[in-house]
Design a protein around this motif. Structure first.
Motif, PDB file in Angstrom:
ATOM      1  N   ARG A 276      54.736 -16.450  71.925  1.00  0.00           N
ATOM      2  CA  ARG A 276      55.324 -17.541  71.150  1.00  0.00           C
ATOM      3  C   ARG A 276      56.574 -18.134  71.796  1.00  0.00           C
ATOM      4  O   ARG A 276      57.115 -19.115  71.285  1.00  0.00           O
ATOM      5  N   SER A 277      57.034 -17.570  72.878  1.00  0.00           N
ATOM      6  CA  SER A 277      58.248 -18.078  73.519  1.00  0.00           C
ATOM      7  C   SER A 277      58.129 -19.532  73.958  1.00  0.00           C
ATOM      8  O   SER A 277      59.080 -20.307  73.789  1.00  0.00           O
ATOM      9  N   PRO A 278      56.996 -19.981  74.539  1.00  0.00           N
ATOM     10  CA  PRO A 278      56.902 -21.412  74.875  1.00  0.00           C
ATOM     11  C   PRO A 278      57.075 -22.328  73.671  1.00  0.00           C
ATOM     12  O   PRO A 278      57.657 -23.412  73.785  1.00  0.00           O
ATOM     13  N   LYS A 279      56.576 -21.898  72.521  1.00  0.00           N
ATOM     14  CA  LYS A 279      56.747 -22.725  71.322  1.00  0.00           C
ATOM     15  C   LYS A 279      58.219 -22.842  70.944  1.00  0.00           C
ATOM     16  O   LYS A 279      58.690 -23.916  70.539  1.00  0.00           O
ATOM     17  N   TYR A 280      58.970 -21.737  71.083  1.00  0.00           N
ATOM     18  CA  TYR A 280      60.403 -21.792  70.776  1.00  0.00           C
ATOM     19  C   TYR A 280      61.138 -22.728  71.735  1.00  0.00           C
ATOM     20  O   TYR A 280      62.038 -23.479  71.325  1.00  0.00           O
ATOM     21  N   ALA A 281      60.753 -22.687  73.031  1.00  0.00           N
ATOM     22  CA  ALA A 281      61.400 -23.569  74.012  1.00  0.00           C
ATOM     23  C   ALA A 281      61.093 -25.033  73.720  1.00  0.00           C
ATOM     24  O   ALA A 281      61.987 -25.898  73.774  1.00  0.00           O
ATOM     25  N   ASP A 282      59.842 -25.347  73.398  1.00  0.00           N
ATOM     26  CA  ASP A 282      59.484 -26.732  73.077  1.00  0.00           C
ATOM     27  C   ASP A 282      60.216 -27.219  71.828  1.00  0.00           C
ATOM     28  O   ASP A 282      60.631 -28.385  71.749  1.00  0.00           O
ATOM     29  N   ARG A 409      62.351 -25.067  83.718  1.00  0.00           N
ATOM     30  CA  ARG A 409      61.604 -23.812  83.645  1.00  0.00           C
ATOM     31  C   ARG A 409      60.285 -23.993  82.893  1.00  0.00           C
ATOM     32  O   ARG A 409      59.270 -23.401  83.249  1.00  0.00           O
ATOM     33  N   ARG A 410      60.308 -24.825  81.877  1.00  0.00           N
ATOM     34  CA  ARG A 410      59.079 -25.073  81.118  1.00  0.00           C
ATOM     35  C   ARG A 410      58.055 -25.809  81.979  1.00  0.00           C
ATOM     36  O   ARG A 410      56.854 -25.525  81.919  1.00  0.00           O
ATOM     37  N   GLY A 411      58.501 -26.746  82.809  1.00  0.00           N
ATOM     38  CA  GLY A 411      57.578 -27.425  83.700  1.00  0.00           C
ATOM     39  C   GLY A 411      56.952 -26.472  84.706  1.00  0.00           C
ATOM     40  O   GLY A 411      55.746 -26.557  84.992  1.00  0.00           O
ATOM     41  N   GLU A 539      42.671 -27.157  76.183  1.00  0.00           N
ATOM     42  CA  GLU A 539      43.154 -28.215  75.291  1.00  0.00           C
ATOM     43  C   GLU A 539      44.626 -28.013  74.944  1.00  0.00           C
ATOM     44  O   GLU A 539      45.403 -28.983  74.891  1.00  0.00           O
ATOM     45  N   SER A 540      45.034 -26.768  74.716  1.00  0.00           N
ATOM     46  CA  SER A 540      46.446 -26.499  74.448  1.00  0.00           C
ATOM     47  C   SER A 540      47.309 -26.815  75.668  1.00  0.00           C
ATOM     48  O   SER A 540      48.419 -27.359  75.537  1.00  0.00           O
ATOM     49  N   ASP A 544      50.375 -29.520  75.795  1.00  0.00           N
ATOM     50  CA  ASP A 544      51.738 -29.156  76.188  1.00  0.00           C
ATOM     51  C   ASP A 544      52.193 -29.937  77.419  1.00  0.00           C
ATOM     52  O   ASP A 544      53.370 -30.327  77.515  1.00  0.00           O
ATOM     53  N   TRP A 545      51.279 -30.171  78.363  1.00  0.00           N
ATOM     54  CA  TRP A 545      51.653 -30.903  79.570  1.00  0.00           C
ATOM     55  C   TRP A 545      52.018 -32.355  79.250  1.00  0.00           C
ATOM     56  O   TRP A 545      53.016 -32.884  79.758  1.00  0.00           O
ATOM     57  N   ASN A 546      51.216 -33.004  78.412  1.00  0.00           N
ATOM     58  CA  ASN A 546      51.522 -34.391  78.048  1.00  0.00           C
ATOM     59  C   ASN A 546      52.838 -34.484  77.266  1.00  0.00           C
ATOM     60  O   ASN A 546      53.607 -35.436  77.452  1.00  0.00           O
ATOM     61  N   ALA A 547      53.086 -33.496  76.388  1.00  0.00           N
ATOM     62  CA  ALA A 547      54.356 -33.508  75.643  1.00  0.00           C
ATOM     63  C   ALA A 547      55.540 -33.284  76.571  1.00  0.00           C
ATOM     64  O   ALA A 547      56.599 -33.907  76.408  1.00  0.00           O
ATOM     65  N   TRP A 548      55.374 -32.420  77.597  1.00  0.00           N
ATOM     66  CA  TRP A 548      56.498 -32.139  78.500  1.00  0.00           C
ATOM     67  C   TRP A 548      56.809 -33.334  79.397  1.00  0.00           C
ATOM     68  O   TRP A 548      57.971 -33.683  79.594  1.00  0.00           O
ATOM     69  N   ARG A 549      55.781 -33.961  79.973  1.00  0.00           N
ATOM     70  CA  ARG A 549      56.054 -35.046  80.918  1.00  0.00           C
ATOM     71  C   ARG A 549      56.567 -36.311  80.227  1.00  0.00           C
ATOM     72  O   ARG A 549      57.139 -37.186  80.871  1.00  0.00           O
TER      73      ARG A 549
END
Length: 696
Positions: A276-282, A409-411, A539-540, A544-549
């Motif tokens: 769940r750590s990526p969700k907290y970072a986002d 770091r997320r990228g 799909e996830s 996440d990639w589209n939301a990050w970029r």
């Protein structure tokens, strides 16, 4: 142990004593109502030598009383009150030696044979209590108990109560033996220490009774008093508020209910927290974005990026939009708290994605909480000062630093996930050139012997090279309860049909069902790969990639924002295209079955290969081809080059020389054997020729 709350102050005369003494040491609470006021203080007991005199004269109407105390018979049954054993004069019976410690001032630790310098053993105290109770219990005397017998038994219960309660025992020990040192207390002896301990016990009992009364009242009428009118209807009460009921900071309070966060954290394992750590970072990046992209803090740049202003207008922002800033900081505080909790939980985890961000996260959380308090005070007074501006500037700087670190770091994590996605998919596609990896989810098919298992999901756990079969562990499926529904039109004409249907259903239920095994060995043709798990992961990843970029990137004032956008824009767009194509192909194969999977296999491999090469390029690494799948046949053991010490090397050389000498000896034997064979052939040929000549 006799609980303090069970030692009620009131009783029911002598009969109450017998009832209370019938079940030591767990005495039931008295049947009478609990006393509303504390019993009057009693005088301390006189020394033992004063008890041997004649009893004092008592008024004729006082009833049965205790000597030198003045308590009535029903009051002296309270074990938490001072007890004096009355003297019966000439008719008094001798006191057993085992219970003389109750009257001669022996301390409680010696009375129950307990060492006070070691850990307290409740079983030893309980054993000593039962041993002494056999000599003083009214029901075990074999005669009619006297007042002295009842008082002696009550005093035993008193001593047992004091020694078994941890708080009371500590107070008794402190006053009886004292505490050494400059801040200690002198020893006061058994009688004074027992009086102090009993005083504490009475206070504890009184607090327990008050709490019981409050709980009883709450259970009967509720926590709030309900007013009723003359007709018995509930009244809403006076809606007016007095001065002390107003909350001046109700609308601008920075308090937040973290019940949902606590509920989510409870019971999570480190692996679940890591997932769940990526969700907290986002979530943190999303909550901080409105504050950092405010026009008074930063200015927009090309490609959706932003550049921090050298002189942000923080005072103007606080003055004009204080509530907006407070709302953003509240959301940021919640996200940072969750993120810092994950950082702390994964400190010792080797795969923690928060490595090196712990200090920055704690600085942001501390600064956010402090700034919320300052904003609350400024809004209450209607004015912001330089202190608010300085603290806000520090917080914005820390937020910007943490935002940039987590963004980068997320990228990198998403790029590594794109490389790993290829390994999770290509081995499941048809014509992969090997067997399915362990842990793959499959569906059983074409089973003739157990047709009832066709379509059952399972997971591959092993592969048998000799039998060329998979070991599939079937998943447990919960049985759904069949709901018995009544007919919608239960008329006389439809009841017969309903009964026939019920009989058919009962007949089907009575058929013998074969047990479903936990594991099963099947051929490769009997398993169908389930592409739904990799489809969900892809799909996830695309989401996440589209939301990050699309998130704003921080660009310094010295960098050319247009050049950065031109350099990073096309590769990021190409990565999104590759991942989307791969996800679409896997989704098509999942929907169409085995035949559809064969059609989309090449397209999916090409898309994942392009994503892998581009991700490696963006990470500054060389793209590497994925390893070959595990073969269907057992591979030959690999030869490991020898790397050892000098002694091992010498032994190896000696073994090689010995092997060479053995081979030379074998060659010599072969040569000798050949020469012998030739001689035998010659001798046999000569002898045969001689025989022929003789015959002639």
């Amino acid at each position: 142990m006799i609980p303090v709350s069970a030692l009620g102050g009131g009783g029911g005369g002598q009969g109450g004593d017998a009832a209370g003494a019938a079940a030591p040491p767990s005495m039931a609470p008295p049947s009478g109502a609990p006393p509303s006021t504390e019993a009057p203080p009693a005088t301390e007991a006189p020394p033992p030598q004063a008890q041997s005199g004649p009893p004092p004269e008592q008024p004729p109407d006082s009833g049965d009383t205790l000597a030198e105390v003045g308590k009535t018979a029903k009051e002296h049954l309270d074990p938490l009150m001072p007890i004096v054993i009355p003297n019966q004069g000439e008719d008094s019976r001798p006191v057993p030696k085992q219970v003389q410690c109750l009257e001669n001032g022996t301390d409680l630790f010696k009375m129950f044979d307990i060492d006070m310098n070691v850990r307290f053993d409740p079983s030893a105290a309980r054993k000593a209590y039962h041993k002494m109770a056999t000599f003083v219990h009214p029901d075990k005397l074999g005669r009619e108990p006297t007042d002295a017998d009842r008082a002696r038994f009550t005093k035993l219960k008193q001593a047992y109560t004091c020694i078994m309660d941890e708080q009371i025992r500590a107070v008794y020990r402190q006053h009886c033996f004292g505490i050494a040192g400059s801040g200690g207390t002198p020893p006061e002896g058994h009688e004074a220490a027992l009086a102090k301990a009993l005083e504490l016990a009475r206070d504890l009992r009184k607090m327990g009774e008050e709490r019981a009364i409050v709980l009883h009242k709450a259970a009967e009428v509720g926590w709030s008093e309900v007013q009723k009118d003359q007709d018995g209807r509930s009244m809403r009460g006076d809606g007016r508020k007095t001065a002390h009921k107003f909350n001046l900071f109700a609308d601008i309070s920075s308090e937040e209910d973290d019940a949902e966060l606590e509920k989510e954290r409870r019971g999570l394992t480190p692996e679940q927290i890591l997932e769940r750590s990526p969700k907290y970072a986002d979530k943190f990046l999303e909550k901080v974005k409105p504050l950092l992209t405010d026009p008074k803090i930063s200015r927009s740049a090309a490609g959706g990026a932003f550049t921090m202003s050298e002189e942000p207008q923080l005072m103007a922002l606080l003055t004009e939009n204080a509530k907006t800033v407070q709302r953003h900081l509240r959301k940021t505080r919640t996200a940072v708290k969750q993120m810092n909790w994950a950082m702390t939980s994964l400190l010792q985890h080797k795969d923690s994605p928060w490595r090196g961000l712990e200090v920055k996260g704690s600085l942001v959380e501390h600064g956010t909480v402090k700034m919320l308090e300052l904003i609350k005070s400024g809004m209450a007074f209607g004015k912001f000062s330089e202190v608010h501006e300085e603290e806000f500037a520090k917080l914005v700087d820390n937020l910007h630093r943490l935002y940039m670190d987590i963004f980068e770091r997320r990228g990198q994590e998403l790029l590594k996930a794109a490389i790993q996605a290829e390994l999770n998919v290509i081995y499941l596609l048809p014509e992969s050139g090997g067997r399915l990896p362990d842990g793959s989810r499959v569906l059983l098919q074409a089973l003739n012997a157990r047709a009832d298992l066709n379509g059952k999901p399972g997971k591959i756990t092993a592969w048998d090279y000799s039998l060329q079969r998979y070991t599939v562990e079937l998943e447990k499926q919960e049985k759904k309860k069949e709901s018995e529904e009544a007919p919608q039109n239960p008329d006389m004409f439809g009841l017969g049909d309903v009964e026939d249907e019920e009989e058919e259903e009962d007949g089907e239920k009575n058929q013998i069902e074969l047990a479903i095994p936990k594991k099963l060995m099947v051929l490769p043709k009997n398993v169908l790969v389930d592409l739904n798990p990799p489809k969900l992961k892809l799909e996830s990843l695309v989401k996440d990639w589209n939301a990050w970029r699309k998130r704003p990137r921080s660009v310094s004032a010295s960098q050319d924002a247009e050049a950065v956008a031109a350099a990073l824009g096309p590769p990021l767009e190409s990565m999104a295209t590759f991942l989307s194509d791969a996800a679409a192909a896997v989704a098509t194969g999942c929907a169409t079955g085995s035949q559809g999977a064969e059609l989309i296999a090449d397209e999916c491999r090409q898309a994942l290969s392009g994503a892998r090469n581009l991700a490696a390029k963006l990470l500054g690494e060389e793209p590497q081809e994925p390893p070959k799948p595990t073969p269907m046949n057992e591979p030959a053991p690999a030869l490991v080059p020898f790397q050892g010490s000098q002694v091992s090397q010498a032994l190896k050389e000696a073994a090689e020389v010995a092997q060479a000498s053995i081979e030379l000896n074998k060659d010599k034997k072969k040569k000798k054997s050949r020469s012998r064979k030739r001689r035998r052939k010659r001798s046999s040929s000569s002898s045969s020729s001689g025989k022929k000549k003789r015959k002639k």
